[in-house]
Design a protein around this motif. Structure first.
Motif, PDB file in Angstrom:
ATOM      1  N   ASP A  91       0.830  -1.214   0.000  1.00 20.74           N
ATOM      2  CA  ASP A  91       0.000   0.000   0.000  1.00 20.74           C
ATOM      3  C   ASP A  91       0.862   1.260   0.000  1.00 20.74           C
ATOM      4  N   PHE A  92       2.101   1.151   0.480  1.00 22.22           N
ATOM      5  CA  PHE A  92       2.960   2.320   0.568  1.00 22.22           C
ATOM      6  C   PHE A  92       3.585   2.697  -0.772  1.00 22.22           C
ATOM      7  N   ILE A  93       3.563   1.804  -1.723  1.00 26.01           N
ATOM      8  CA  ILE A  93       4.145   2.104  -3.033  1.00 26.01           C
ATOM      9  C   ILE A  93       3.324   3.206  -3.693  1.00 26.01           C
ATOM     10  N   GLY A  94       4.007   4.257  -4.080  1.00 25.06           N
ATOM     11  CA  GLY A  94       3.365   5.353  -4.799  1.00 25.06           C
ATOM     12  C   GLY A  94       2.698   6.403  -3.922  1.00 25.06           C
ATOM     13  N   ILE A  95       2.909   6.362  -2.604  1.00 26.68           N
ATOM     14  CA  ILE A  95       2.225   7.335  -1.751  1.00 26.68           C
ATOM     15  C   ILE A  95       2.730   8.756  -1.975  1.00 26.68           C
ATOM     16  N   GLU A  96       3.870   8.909  -2.654  1.00 22.20           N
ATOM     17  CA  GLU A  96       4.358  10.261  -2.939  1.00 22.20           C
ATOM     18  C   GLU A  96       3.437  11.023  -3.889  1.00 22.20           C
ATOM     19  N   HIS A  97       2.513  10.299  -4.519  1.00 25.97           N
ATOM     20  CA  HIS A  97       1.564  10.936  -5.441  1.00 25.97           C
ATOM     21  C   HIS A  97       0.254  11.314  -4.750  1.00 25.97           C
ATOM     22  N   LEU A  98       0.131  10.989  -3.478  1.00 22.64           N
ATOM     23  CA  LEU A  98      -1.102  11.296  -2.747  1.00 22.64           C
ATOM     24  C   LEU A  98      -1.089  12.732  -2.243  1.00 22.64           C
ATOM     25  N   THR A  99      -2.243  13.161  -1.763  1.00 23.46           N
ATOM     26  CA  THR A  99      -2.320  14.495  -1.172  1.00 23.46           C
ATOM     27  C   THR A  99      -1.625  14.480   0.181  1.00 23.46           C
ATOM     28  N   GLU A 100      -1.375  15.652   0.719  1.00 24.63           N
ATOM     29  CA  GLU A 100      -0.725  15.744   2.026  1.00 24.63           C
ATOM     30  C   GLU A 100      -1.576  15.086   3.113  1.00 24.63           C
ATOM     31  N   ALA A 101      -2.887  15.269   3.028  1.00 23.97           N
ATOM     32  CA  ALA A 101      -3.786  14.665   4.024  1.00 23.97           C
ATOM     33  C   ALA A 101      -3.739  13.134   3.938  1.00 23.97           C
ATOM     34  N   GLU A 102      -3.701  12.596   2.734  1.00 22.90           N
ATOM     35  CA  GLU A 102      -3.641  11.140   2.573  1.00 22.90           C
ATOM     36  C   GLU A 102      -2.323  10.580   3.096  1.00 22.90           C
ATOM     37  N   VAL A 103      -1.230  11.289   2.844  1.00 24.33           N
ATOM     38  CA  VAL A 103       0.066  10.849   3.364  1.00 24.33           C
ATOM     39  C   VAL A 103       0.055  10.910   4.887  1.00 24.33           C
ATOM     40  N   GLU A 104      -0.572  11.933   5.446  1.00 25.43           N
ATOM     41  CA  GLU A 104      -0.658  12.055   6.905  1.00 25.43           C
ATOM     42  C   GLU A 104      -1.445  10.886   7.502  1.00 25.43           C
ATOM     43  N   GLU A 105      -2.450  10.389   6.792  1.00 18.08           N
ATOM     44  CA  GLU A 105      -3.184   9.202   7.250  1.00 18.08           C
ATOM     45  C   GLU A 105      -2.258   7.996   7.330  1.00 18.08           C
ATOM     46  N   PHE A 106      -1.376   7.835   6.336  1.00 18.23           N
ATOM     47  CA  PHE A 106      -0.410   6.742   6.352  1.00 18.23           C
ATOM     48  C   PHE A 106       0.544   6.897   7.537  1.00 18.23           C
ATOM     49  N   ARG A 107       1.009   8.120   7.784  1.00 19.29           N
ATOM     50  CA  ARG A 107       1.915   8.357   8.902  1.00 19.29           C
ATOM     51  C   ARG A 107       1.230   8.048  10.232  1.00 19.29           C
ATOM     52  N   ALA A 108      -0.014   8.437  10.358  1.00 17.65           N
ATOM     53  CA  ALA A 108      -0.759   8.168  11.591  1.00 17.65           C
ATOM     54  C   ALA A 108      -0.941   6.663  11.776  1.00 17.65           C
ATOM     55  N   ALA A 109      -1.223   5.946  10.693  1.00 19.46           N
ATOM     56  CA  ALA A 109      -1.378   4.494  10.768  1.00 19.46           C
ATOM     57  C   ALA A 109      -0.062   3.843  11.208  1.00 19.46           C
ATOM     58  N   CYS A 110       1.058   4.352  10.712  1.00 22.77           N
ATOM     59  CA  CYS A 110       2.366   3.814  11.111  1.00 22.77           C
ATOM     60  C   CYS A 110       2.622   4.074  12.593  1.00 22.77           C
ATOM     61  N   THR A 111       2.260   5.252  13.066  1.00 20.09           N
ATOM     62  CA  THR A 111       2.443   5.586  14.474  1.00 20.09           C
ATOM     63  C   THR A 111       1.604   4.672  15.356  1.00 20.09           C
ATOM     64  N   ARG A 112       0.340   4.454  14.949  1.00 20.24           N
ATOM     65  CA  ARG A 112      -0.529   3.553  15.721  1.00 20.24           C
ATOM     66  C   ARG A 112       0.030   2.139  15.736  1.00 20.24           C
ATOM     67  N   ALA A 113       0.537   1.662  14.606  1.00 22.99           N
ATOM     68  CA  ALA A 113       1.118   0.315  14.529  1.00 22.99           C
ATOM     69  C   ALA A 113       2.337   0.204  15.435  1.00 22.99           C
ATOM     70  N   LYS A 114       3.156   1.252  15.456  1.00 23.67           N
ATOM     71  CA  LYS A 114       4.344   1.247  16.303  1.00 23.67           C
ATOM     72  C   LYS A 114       3.939   1.200  17.776  1.00 23.67           C
ATOM     73  N   GLU A 115       2.946   1.990  18.140  1.00 20.13           N
ATOM     74  CA  GLU A 115       2.485   2.012  19.527  1.00 20.13           C
ATOM     75  C   GLU A 115       1.904   0.665  19.944  1.00 20.13           C
TER      76      GLU A 115
END
Length: 120
Positions: A91-115
């Motif tokens: 799912d992370f492949i190509g996220i550089e083409h997403l909007t800033e809000a969509e990328v922030e959702e991915f970052r938040a998901a990564c933070t939750r997974a880490k926690e």
């Protein structure tokens, strides 16, 4: 034309990042400053440095941006390949083409997974 421009942009970006290029620019400015009294600090004397630095800066912006764009795309392709071939989520492949809000959702998901991982 594109390959020629890419080679030129790469060569200029490489050369201008070297110590000798900085030294050359510094020497030019020092010579210009030292020549001020000779030219009575005239408007022409000031115009020489202003015009020279403006032209060089204008051209360098495009050359360096081209080099950075190519480098960024190459790094992104390498990261995508590592994700695709490894254990990362595709799912992370190509996220550089997403909007800033969509990328922030991915970052938040990564933070939750880490926690969750730390808590386990």
């Amino acid at each position: 034309m594109e390959k020629t421009f890419n080679r030129l942009a790469g060569a200029v970006a490489h050369a201008t990042g070297r110590p000798w290029a900085f030294s050359l620019c510094l020497a030019s400015v020092l010579i210009w400053a030292a020549s001020g009294p000779i030219f009575d600090y005239s408007e022409t004397w000031q115009l020489v440095i202003n015009t020279g630095t403006t032209i060089i800066t204008f051209l360098m912006v495009f050359l360096i941006q081209n080099t950075q764009n190519r480098d960024g795309a190459a790094i992104q392709a390498k990261l995508d390949e590592l994700i695709r071939s490894g254990q990362g989520k595709n799912d992370f492949i190509g996220i550089e083409h997403l909007t800033e809000a969509e990328v922030e959702e991915f970052r938040a998901a990564c933070t939750r997974a880490k926690e969750r991982q730390v808590a386990a």
